[in-house]
Every structure is written in structure tokens, then in C-alpha cells.
Motif scaffolding. Structure first.
Motif, mmCIF file in Angstrom:
data_model
loop_
_atom_site.group_PDB
_atom_site.id
_atom_site.type_symbol
_atom_site.label_atom_id
_atom_site.label_comp_id
_atom_site.label_asym_id
_atom_site.label_seq_id
_atom_site.Cartn_x
_atom_site.Cartn_y
_atom_site.Cartn_z
ATOM 1 N N MET A 30 14.677 10.036 -12.596
ATOM 2 C CA MET A 30 15.416 11.212 -12.398
ATOM 3 C C MET A 30 16.552 11.460 -13.550
ATOM 4 N N LEU A 31 16.991 10.399 -14.094
ATOM 5 C CA LEU A 31 17.870 10.797 -15.340
ATOM 6 C C LEU A 31 17.035 11.395 -16.551
ATOM 7 N N SER A 32 15.739 10.476 -16.724
ATOM 8 C CA SER A 32 14.901 11.104 -17.709
ATOM 9 C C SER A 32 14.490 12.588 -17.479
ATOM 10 N N GLY A 33 14.269 12.925 -16.336
ATOM 11 C CA GLY A 33 13.746 14.220 -15.993
ATOM 12 C C GLY A 33 15.139 15.137 -16.225
ATOM 13 N N ILE A 34 15.929 14.980 -15.794
ATOM 14 C CA ILE A 34 17.078 15.797 -16.041
ATOM 15 C C ILE A 34 17.301 16.081 -17.727
ATOM 16 N N LEU A 35 17.114 15.026 -18.450
ATOM 17 C CA LEU A 35 17.177 15.303 -19.773
ATOM 18 C C LEU A 35 16.154 15.920 -20.437
ATOM 19 N N GLU A 36 15.089 15.431 -19.809
ATOM 20 C CA GLU A 36 13.804 16.225 -20.567
ATOM 21 C C GLU A 36 13.583 17.664 -20.308
ATOM 22 N N LYS A 37 14.295 18.166 -18.980
ATOM 23 C CA LYS A 37 14.146 19.627 -18.691
ATOM 24 C C LYS A 37 15.116 20.423 -19.632
ATOM 25 N N ARG A 38 16.160 19.686 -20.281
ATOM 26 C CA ARG A 38 17.037 20.302 -21.064
ATOM 27 C C ARG A 38 16.542 20.120 -22.530
ATOM 28 N N GLY A 39 15.215 19.488 -22.812
ATOM 29 C CA GLY A 39 14.911 19.632 -24.142
ATOM 30 C C GLY A 39 14.927 18.378 -24.970
ATOM 31 N N HIS A 40 15.738 17.277 -24.330
ATOM 32 C CA HIS A 40 15.991 15.988 -25.110
ATOM 33 C C HIS A 40 14.706 15.168 -25.007
ATOM 34 N N GLY A 90 33.181 -0.722 -26.198
ATOM 35 C CA GLY A 90 32.838 0.142 -27.447
ATOM 36 C C GLY A 90 31.991 1.464 -27.089
ATOM 37 N N ALA A 91 32.065 1.529 -25.535
ATOM 38 C CA ALA A 91 31.638 2.826 -25.166
ATOM 39 C C ALA A 91 32.274 4.115 -25.450
ATOM 40 N N ASP A 92 31.660 5.149 -25.835
ATOM 41 C CA ASP A 92 32.345 6.455 -26.239
ATOM 42 C C ASP A 92 32.849 7.324 -25.063
ATOM 43 N N ASP A 93 31.880 6.945 -23.846
ATOM 44 C CA ASP A 93 32.481 7.545 -22.489
ATOM 45 C C ASP A 93 31.867 6.915 -21.574
ATOM 46 N N TYR A 94 32.137 7.439 -20.372
ATOM 47 C CA TYR A 94 32.001 6.754 -18.969
ATOM 48 C C TYR A 94 31.967 7.505 -17.997
ATOM 49 N N LEU A 95 30.669 7.205 -17.182
ATOM 50 C CA LEU A 95 30.311 8.083 -16.077
ATOM 51 C C LEU A 95 30.168 7.418 -14.901
ATOM 52 N N SER A 96 30.854 7.753 -13.796
ATOM 53 C CA SER A 96 30.787 6.861 -12.569
ATOM 54 C C SER A 96 29.252 7.652 -11.737
ATOM 55 N N LYS A 97 28.297 6.627 -11.066
ATOM 56 C CA LYS A 97 27.483 6.938 -10.215
ATOM 57 C C LYS A 97 28.125 7.206 -8.810
ATOM 58 N N PRO A 98 27.560 8.115 -7.979
ATOM 59 C CA PRO A 98 26.480 9.219 -8.353
ATOM 60 C C PRO A 98 27.179 10.136 -9.249
ATOM 61 N N TYR A 99 26.316 10.362 -10.199
ATOM 62 C CA TYR A 99 26.780 11.634 -11.180
ATOM 63 C C TYR A 99 26.463 12.874 -10.906
ATOM 64 N N ASP A 100 27.244 13.836 -11.517
ATOM 65 C CA ASP A 100 26.800 15.440 -11.148
ATOM 66 C C ASP A 100 25.969 15.499 -12.259
ATOM 67 N N ASP A 144 25.508 18.316 -13.870
ATOM 68 C CA ASP A 144 26.054 19.182 -15.189
ATOM 69 C C ASP A 144 27.146 18.601 -15.602
ATOM 70 N N GLU A 145 27.945 17.660 -15.233
ATOM 71 C CA GLU A 145 28.773 16.808 -15.673
ATOM 72 C C GLU A 145 27.965 15.911 -16.891
ATOM 73 N N LEU A 146 27.036 15.376 -16.613
ATOM 74 C CA LEU A 146 26.238 14.391 -17.327
ATOM 75 C C LEU A 146 26.029 15.139 -18.604
ATOM 76 N N LEU A 147 25.250 16.664 -18.533
ATOM 77 C CA LEU A 147 25.058 17.443 -19.624
ATOM 78 C C LEU A 147 26.042 17.566 -20.479
ATOM 79 N N ALA A 148 27.368 18.158 -19.834
ATOM 80 C CA ALA A 148 28.447 18.472 -20.582
ATOM 81 C C ALA A 148 28.938 17.361 -21.533
ATOM 82 N N ARG A 149 28.792 16.200 -21.041
ATOM 83 C CA ARG A 149 29.318 14.771 -21.817
ATOM 84 C C ARG A 149 28.307 14.557 -22.914
ATOM 85 N N ILE A 150 27.176 14.901 -22.609
ATOM 86 C CA ILE A 150 25.978 14.807 -23.901
ATOM 87 C C ILE A 150 26.473 15.812 -24.930
ATOM 88 N N ASN A 151 26.602 16.910 -24.389
ATOM 89 C CA ASN A 151 27.095 18.019 -25.521
ATOM 90 C C ASN A 151 28.340 17.377 -26.127
#
Length: 131
Positions: free
Chosen positions: A15-25, A97-107, A109-116
Motif C-alpha cells: 500500500m505504501l509503495s503504491g501511494i508513493l509510486e503513483k506520485r512518481g517516487h 535520530g528520526a526527522d519526523d514521526y507519523l502514526s498509523k493509520p496514516y492519511d 495526504d499527510e504522508l505526502l506532505a511530510r515527504i515534501n
């Protein structure tokens, strides 16, 4: 952007790779913490990683600690993605050492915003290094 996804649950990984690959990652997949560490310790390592907390081999925070102990001019941007959403876990994850932290279940759009956000920080680091 090449992004490492470290997730031991095959459905979550898909699921995660599908979301990211759809956005060109481009997704580099690791099914445990040891594979994640091996990928991140290579000279051509992805510049960003999304790490599950609980994985066989090494946990996400352990991977973060190892990555942060490496000597490099181009440290990757690390996001912990986990079901742990209590304050002490967030603090522990960021201290590892993490730069960011996101809880499951994640949204997504929020994941993509954090990646940006991570991409902007990585771009800034690159510009600073070039100066």
C-alpha cells in the motif's frame, strides 16, 4: 525521489509503495530492519527512508541510531511510521535520530506532505554543502 520503505507487513509495504509510486517516487523495499540498514549504509543509499518501528532484525529506532552514527555529508531524511502514538514513543523515536514521526493509520495526504517537507530539507542541505 528514491525512498526506502522498511516494513515487515507485506500488505502495508504494498500500500505504501503504491501511494508513493503513483506520485512518481522510486521505492526501494526492505522487509526488515537489517535490510533497511544495509540499504542505507550503501554509497548510493536513498536520500529518504520511511521506517516501521517494529521489524525483525532491527527496529526502526535502531536503524535511525545506526544511520546517525555514520560519517556523511548527506544524511538521509528519516521518517518513523508506526502504530505507537503515545508521547513517550514520539520522543523516543525522535531522540533515536528520526526527522519526523507519523502514526498509523496514516492519511496519505499527510504522508505526502511530510515527504515534501523532507525533500525541501534535503534540497536545502544539498545547497548548503555546495556552498
Amino acid at each position: 525521489m528514491r525512498i526506502l520503505i522498511a516494513e515487515d507487513d507485506p500488505t502495508s509495504l504494498m500500500m505504501l509503495s503504491g501511494i508513493l509510486e503513483k506520485r512518481g517516487h522510486e521505492c526501494v523495499k526492505a522487509r526488515n530492519g537489517t535490510e533497511a540498514w544495509e540499504a542505507l549504509s550503501q554509497p548510493d543509499a536513498p536520500k529518504m527512508a520511511i521506517l516501521d518501528w517494529m521489524m525483525p532484525g532491527m527496529t526502526g529506532p535502531e536503524v535511525c541510531e545506526r544511520v546517525r552514527s555514520m560519517e556523511t555529508n548527506a544524511a538521509p531524511y528519516l521518517i518513523l511510521l508506526t502504530a505507537r502514538d503515545d508521547t513517550s514513543s514520539v520522543v523516543q523515536g525522535l531522540k533515536s535520530g528520526a526527522d519526523d514521526y507519523l502514526s498509523k493509520p496514516y492519511d496519505p495526504d499527510e504522508l505526502l506532505a511530510r515527504i515534501n517537507v523532507g525533500r525541501r530539507i534535503l534540497d536545502l542541505q544539498t545547497r548548503l554543502t555546495q556552498r
